[in-house]
Design an enzyme around this catalytic site. Structure first.
Site, PDB file in Angstrom:
ATOM      1  N   GLY A  36       0.772  -1.237   0.000  1.00 48.34           N
ATOM      2  CA  GLY A  36       0.000   0.000   0.000  1.00 48.34           C
ATOM      3  C   GLY A  36       0.808   1.293   0.000  1.00 48.34           C
ATOM      4  O   GLY A  36       0.231   2.371   0.123  1.00 48.34           O
TER       5      GLY A  36
ATOM      6  N   ASP B 170       2.721  -1.567 -10.911  1.00 48.60           N
ATOM      7  CA  ASP B 170       4.027  -1.820 -10.293  1.00 48.60           C
ATOM      8  C   ASP B 170       4.114  -3.346 -10.213  1.00 48.60           C
ATOM      9  O   ASP B 170       3.658  -3.959  -9.259  1.00 48.60           O
ATOM     10  CB  ASP B 170       4.072  -1.159  -8.909  1.00 48.60           C
TER      11      ASP B 170
ATOM     12  N   CYS C 263      10.986  -3.048  -9.620  1.00 47.40           N
ATOM     13  CA  CYS C 263      12.172  -2.744  -8.817  1.00 47.40           C
ATOM     14  C   CYS C 263      13.270  -3.730  -9.214  1.00 47.40           C
ATOM     15  O   CYS C 263      13.904  -4.346  -8.367  1.00 47.40           O
ATOM     16  CB  CYS C 263      11.858  -2.807  -7.326  1.00 47.40           C
TER      17      CYS C 263
END
Lengths: 308, 153
Positions: free
Chosen positions: A121, A182, A235
């Site tokens: 979150g 993401d 990432c």
């Protein structure tokens, strides 16, 4: 950390790809400085800054986002995480590079936004405050076990504009003004935080994610409204999970347009257009690669796509 | 999950009880929408319920605002957002007591509170609102959810 535990293939790969490979190898063995994001859903920025400064915390502004600061004098026992201010949710601990996708997406008041892989979150709660707690963010995560921390952080940050769903990101229904994807990834950019990343690492592992990410990005683009914006981020450093995925989207959708990303006073490299014999479209250069040694952060990749 | 906005009279009833207990200005709720489940009232942003109806599979929208019981109990998360607007039924604690409260302890108050009567109260340190407690005489019973309790520095 002993350099010997870095897999040989990993080292060879990023010796070819990373700018200044020696600096890269050195910094990935150093711990990250903690970063906080002021939660303007609960307190004005300057009020909490003044309080933390009076308590002796040395805060360094992140150049591309006014509400985030690196703690320059952080200690190993996470004392800032044990303050009353953190308990109340006046700030949220969030890595510098993790702030990037929401900044690039720039959600506005009243918009309907989808966060495809939202748990735990960090980016959802950041977008909530950027939207001034208005509109609606659909915070989705396919993993039921990760909904609990997602819900906890949404509540703690006082986000009233968030709906939670627990659906496979490849079949979500709806139409959205903006979408943040993401994507689940091999997490190479997280090495400074978690060395276990390397114990799972292999080129097959990367390929598995790459296939999954292509399915995710295709569906995310399909449920984006015309003129909507999709931000794709990971990432990880692996081109198979980054440029190759964005290139796949551009090749399959004529109405997908890659946008240039501006990040004030923050160093990054452009996307690569060739990897292991595969050539990508030249506009892939507009993607952003953040290497850990460029700004003393984790590693990250971001692309911004408009639907024409 | 079927989400239906509270009818105006239901909204009025809920807010009246909290306004009476804590002295909130009604205007602070203008940007809130409410819906109810079996045991709870939930709050979300204005317009969110209608928008969320078009989304399949919504499990949660906003978060719990108050829980039903003999009296309505406002939640810690909401108190941390709007507690600063409470004009009565708050208990001011010292910083040391605040740390004990955050860690989940009940607090034995040294003197009676002029700002609070027995029942649900807001625990406050300075201008910060920590959460909800239940005041009985000189004892501030801690009602922080276990997951929120934290040893602080």
């Amino acid at each position: 950390m002993n350099e010997a535990i870095i897999p040989r293939l990993f080292r060879e790969r990023y010796n070819k790809l990373a700018p200044s490979p020696k600096l890269f190898s050195k910094i990935i063995q150093e711990p990250l400085k903690p970063c906080i994001r002021i939660n303007t859903n609960k307190i004005p920025r300057d009020e909490i800054l003044s309080r933390l400064t009076k308590q002796g915390w040395k805060l360094k502004q992140i150049p591309f986002y006014e509400n985030a600061f690196v703690i320059e004098n952080a200690d190993n026992d996470n004392r800032i995480g044990l303050t009353i201010e953190h308990f109340i949710g006046y700030f949220y601990m969030q890595e510098v590079v993790s702030l990037l996708p929401a900044v690039v997406l720039a959600p506005q008041k009243g918009e309907v936004v989808l966060d495809v892989c939202a748990a735990p979150g960090s980016k959802t709660t950041q977008m909530s405050q950027m939207m001034h707690n208005t509109g609606l963010i659909v915070a989705n995560d396919n993993d039921f076990m990760r909904l609990k921390p997602l819900k906890y952080n949404i509540e703690k940050c006082g986000c009233l504009n968030v709906a939670i769903t627990n659906i496979d990101g490849r079949v979500i229904k709806g139409k959205f003004d903006k979408i943040l994807l993401d994507a689940p990834c091999s997490s190479e950019g997280q090495i400074r935080k978690d060395w276990k990343v390397l114990s799972r690492w292999s080129e097959d592992y990367i390929k598995t994610f790459s296939n999954l990410q292509k399915q995710f990005i295709k569906h995310a683009f399909e449920i984006l409204k015309p003129n909507g914006i999709l931000v794709y981020s990971t990432c990880t450093f692996a081109p198979e999970e980054n440029e190759e995925v964005v290139n796949y989207l551009l090749e399959n959708f004529e109405n997908a347009k890659l946008e240039k990303i501006e990040l004030k006073d923050f160093k990054f490299s452009e996307g690569i257009i060739e990897w292991q014999g595969k050539k990508f479209k030249s506009e892939i250069k507009k993607c952003v690669r953040v290497w850990p040694h460029q700004n003393d952060t984790g590693g990250f990749f971001v692309a911004k796509i408009t639907k024409l | 999950m079927k989400i239906e906005m509270l009818k105006p009279e239901q909204r009025e009833r809920i807010l009246s009880e909290l306004i009476e207990r804590f002295g909130f200005d009604k205007k602070i709720f203008d940007s809130f929408e409410f819906y109810r489940t079996k045991d709870n009232i939930y709050a979300c942003s204005r317009g969110a319920i209608e928008t969320a109806k078009a989304i399949a599979g919504v499990q949660d929208l906003g978060f719990a605002f108050a829980r039903f019981g003999v009296n309505l109990k406002i939640t810690t998360n909401i108190v941390q957002m709007i507690g600063k607007f409470a004009a009565k039924n708050f208990v001011s604690v010292s910083e040391r007591e605040a740390k004990r409260f955050i860690a989940g302890e009940d607090i034995n108050l040294e003197k009676e509170q002029s700002t609070a009567t027995n029942g649900f109260v807001i625990a406050r340190v300075g201008n910060d609102n920590l959460g909800v407690g239940f005041l009985r005489g000189l004892i501030l019973k801690n009602l922080l959810p276990g997951a929120k309790q934290l040893p602080t520095v």
